[in-house]
Design an enzyme around this catalytic site. Structure first.
Site, mmCIF file in Angstrom:
data_model
loop_
_atom_site.group_PDB
_atom_site.id
_atom_site.type_symbol
_atom_site.label_atom_id
_atom_site.label_comp_id
_atom_site.label_asym_id
_atom_site.label_seq_id
_atom_site.Cartn_x
_atom_site.Cartn_y
_atom_site.Cartn_z
ATOM 1 N N HIS A 84 -36.464 6.646 -15.784
ATOM 2 C CA HIS A 84 -35.257 5.806 -16.393
ATOM 3 C C HIS A 84 -35.333 4.516 -15.573
ATOM 4 O O HIS A 84 -35.543 3.426 -16.372
ATOM 5 C CB HIS A 84 -33.965 6.646 -16.219
ATOM 6 C CG HIS A 84 -32.972 5.773 -16.729
ATOM 7 N ND1 HIS A 84 -32.480 6.222 -17.989
ATOM 8 C CD2 HIS A 84 -32.184 4.631 -16.202
ATOM 9 C CE1 HIS A 84 -31.353 5.400 -18.127
ATOM 10 N NE2 HIS A 84 -31.302 4.587 -17.372
ATOM 11 N N GLU A 85 -35.277 4.475 -14.596
ATOM 12 C CA GLU A 85 -35.383 3.050 -13.683
ATOM 13 C C GLU A 85 -36.538 2.447 -13.807
ATOM 14 O O GLU A 85 -36.570 1.027 -13.976
ATOM 15 C CB GLU A 85 -34.691 3.365 -12.291
ATOM 16 C CG GLU A 85 -33.185 4.079 -12.079
ATOM 17 C CD GLU A 85 -32.094 3.248 -12.816
ATOM 18 O OE1 GLU A 85 -32.287 2.067 -13.136
ATOM 19 O OE2 GLU A 85 -31.092 4.127 -13.118
ATOM 20 N N HIS A 103 -36.345 0.234 -16.875
ATOM 21 C CA HIS A 103 -35.620 -0.831 -16.663
ATOM 22 C C HIS A 103 -36.549 -1.872 -15.767
ATOM 23 O O HIS A 103 -36.572 -3.013 -16.317
ATOM 24 C CB HIS A 103 -34.434 -0.607 -15.989
ATOM 25 C CG HIS A 103 -33.132 -0.104 -16.551
ATOM 26 N ND1 HIS A 103 -32.724 -0.651 -17.668
ATOM 27 C CD2 HIS A 103 -32.547 1.182 -16.324
ATOM 28 C CE1 HIS A 103 -31.615 -0.065 -17.850
ATOM 29 N NE2 HIS A 103 -31.665 1.099 -17.262
ATOM 30 N N GLU A 118 -31.168 -0.568 -21.871
ATOM 31 C CA GLU A 118 -30.876 0.438 -21.851
ATOM 32 C C GLU A 118 -32.030 1.381 -22.857
ATOM 33 O O GLU A 118 -32.576 2.515 -22.602
ATOM 34 C CB GLU A 118 -29.870 1.185 -21.957
ATOM 35 C CG GLU A 118 -28.712 0.977 -21.143
ATOM 36 C CD GLU A 118 -29.175 1.662 -19.810
ATOM 37 O OE1 GLU A 118 -29.632 2.821 -20.016
ATOM 38 O OE2 GLU A 118 -28.801 1.263 -18.395
#
Length: 501
Positions: A264-265, A268, A294
């Site tokens: 997830h990160e 980003h 997101e």
């Protein structure tokens, strides 16, 4: 005009340096800082925030923008110079409405709030943060009131992270989405839940971190310009386009926690690493909105990282990393385990189907607080009541209730949560567009090859930075406006097959 533009860029670079120094202090507070550093850290971050604000709202900046207006009007809308002037002017017109002194006090307050939350959550002690949360609500309202002419008090707060979006628009989109999601959740949760025991065994922390980082690098996360550390609540931060860091948290009895937090990160971070390097130090060198940001974390975590094709390639590697735990677990069983749908208490642990219901609860509660319809002292009970009514669950304590998310304790009340669901919607829009341009992408994912997808996203989404608003970018990339259709189709297709709906 070139001289004036150069002066503007130099001023913006100095402001960026102050903000980057503050970001570094914030990263340190969330990773390595000893608790004793909290009082001074709050003061330090407030000083930098106030200095950056004072430099940005200097009348000389406004004068430069006025003098450059005629130059901007002669340029193509999409040119880098026109975009820099346009974006800076919009930011400036908002910034001059907020006194630097107020901003400094707010940053000092939220630094204190974060530190109190970090202790209060494991202690299950909402009372320890109740007063600081009251002050946060008061200051959030004050911040909104600096901006005249809003339709809803949350609108200025939403505009900080998702420009051009308003509470009314978001409520409409969320209502449409809820109508589609609730029947899917009901149909799935009426069935026998998937067995997630394969991922709930004991997994060595170092091995978990190593596997996750290898996948992140395979995706395209550049460790020459990044690193990963542990924290209470995972996040990505950027100090420059050459230094974009991620964090994760590890549970030795849950393989999914660190792995999917890392993916997830990394999503980003890849967005930020993919921005045009010529924008370094300027307002263009940022993601354009919370929702678009997101969309990238969700693309890499969920659409790619939880797909069947992805695990056809990576599951043998995971079994090699954890041979004792996974030696008797078939791919089908593992795939169902990581895509288990269930009514749960924790937003960050929620599956793709129920996740947005968590976001909607938070949005509704913060709008009620801002509207003075919900007092802080009543927030824990209101939280439990909504979870009982919406998900049929009640947390045994506030640890997994109102204390679970850091956002209200380390930022404004209002303006943060809507980006998560907007991101889910946008992720499907962008991924659909990528597949239309390159039909081979899904096959490549099944071979552990991500260059085509990453390259398309870099060219179309990452490179422009914040040149375009989210709505402009969505129109350019997908040929249409924000819409929930592709996201609902993605969920119904994937989970329809998994649960034979």
């Amino acid at each position: 005009m070139e001289k004036k533009l150069a002066e503007l860029k130099q001023r913006l670079l100095e402001i960026n340096d102050l903000n980057s120094a503050a970001a570094l202090l914030s990263w340190d507070q969330s990773t390595y800082m000893p608790p004793g550093g909290a009082p001074a850290r709050g003061r330090q971050m407030a000083t930098l925030a106030q200095l950056a604000q004072e430099k940005f709202i200097d009348p000389a900046v406004g004068q430069l923008l006025d003098e450059l207006r005629s130059y901007e009007e002669r340029l193509d809308y999409e040119s880098d110079d026109a975009s820099l002037i346009r974006v800076t002017r919009k930011n400036y017109e908002k910034a001059v409405l907020v006194p630097a002194e107020f901003l400094g006090k707010f940053y000092a307050h939220t630094a204190e709030g974060y530190q109190l939350w970090a202790k209060a959550r494991p202690d299950n002690d909402f009372k320890a943060v109740e007063d600081v949360l009251k002050k946060t609500l008061d200051m959030s309202r004050q911040l909104a009131e600096f901006f005249p002419g809003y339709d809803h008090i949350a609108d200025p707060l939403i505009d900080f992270s998702d420009p051009d979006m308003k509470a009314e628009n978001i409520r409409k989109v969320f209502s449409e989405l809820r109508d589609e999601l609730v029947p899917i959740v009901q149909a799935i949760t009426e069935q026998e839940p998937a067995d997630d025991s394969p991922v709930k065994q004991s997994f060595n922390e170092d091995d978990q971190l190593a596997f996750g980082m290898q996948v992140a690098q395979d995706f395209g996360y550049d460790l020459q310009r990044g690193r990963q550390d542990k924290t209470h609540h995972p996040f990505m931060t950027k100090f420059s386009l050459g230094d974009v860091r991620i964090t994760t948290r590890v549970k030795e009895n849950d393989l999914t926690e660190a792995l999917f937090s890392t993916l997830h990160e990394a999503g980003h971070a890849m967005y930020e690493q993919g921005i045009n390097m010529d924008y370094e130090g300027s307002p263009l060198a940022n993601g354009t909105s919370s929702g678009v940001h997101e969309s990238q974390s969700r693309t890499w975590e969920n659409i790619v990282g939880r797909s069947r094709g992805f695990w056809e390639h990576y599951y043998p590697k995971l079994q090699a990393a954890f041979p004792e735990q996974l030696k008797g677990v078939e791919l089908d069983a593992f795939y169902r385990a990581i895509n288990k749908v269930s009514r749960s208490l924790i937003r960050t642990d929620a599956d793709e189907v129920t996740y947005n219901l968590h976001v909607m609860i938070r949005l509704d509660l913060e709008l009620q607080m801002l509207e003075d319809q919900l007092a802080i002292k009543d927030l824990p009970d209101a939280w439990h009541a909504r979870y009982e009514s919406d998900l049929g669950l009640k947390a045994p304590s506030d640890v997994d209730g109102v204390l679970q998310d850091v956002h209200w304790y380390a930022g404004t009340i209002g303006g943060a949560f809507q980006g998560y669901t907007l991101g889910n919607i946008i992720s499907a829009l962008f991924f659909d567009a990528a597949r239309q341009a390159h039909p081979e992408i899904e096959q490549q994912i099944g071979q552990g090859q991500f260059g085509t997808l990453h390259g398309w996203l870099k060219d179309n989404v990452y490179q422009p930075g914040s040149k375009f608003t989210a709505n402009e970018l969505i129109q350019r990339v997908t040929g249409g406006p924000l819409r929930i259709g592709p996201y609902i189709h993605y969920l119904k297709t994937k989970y329809g097959e998994l649960y034979e709906l």
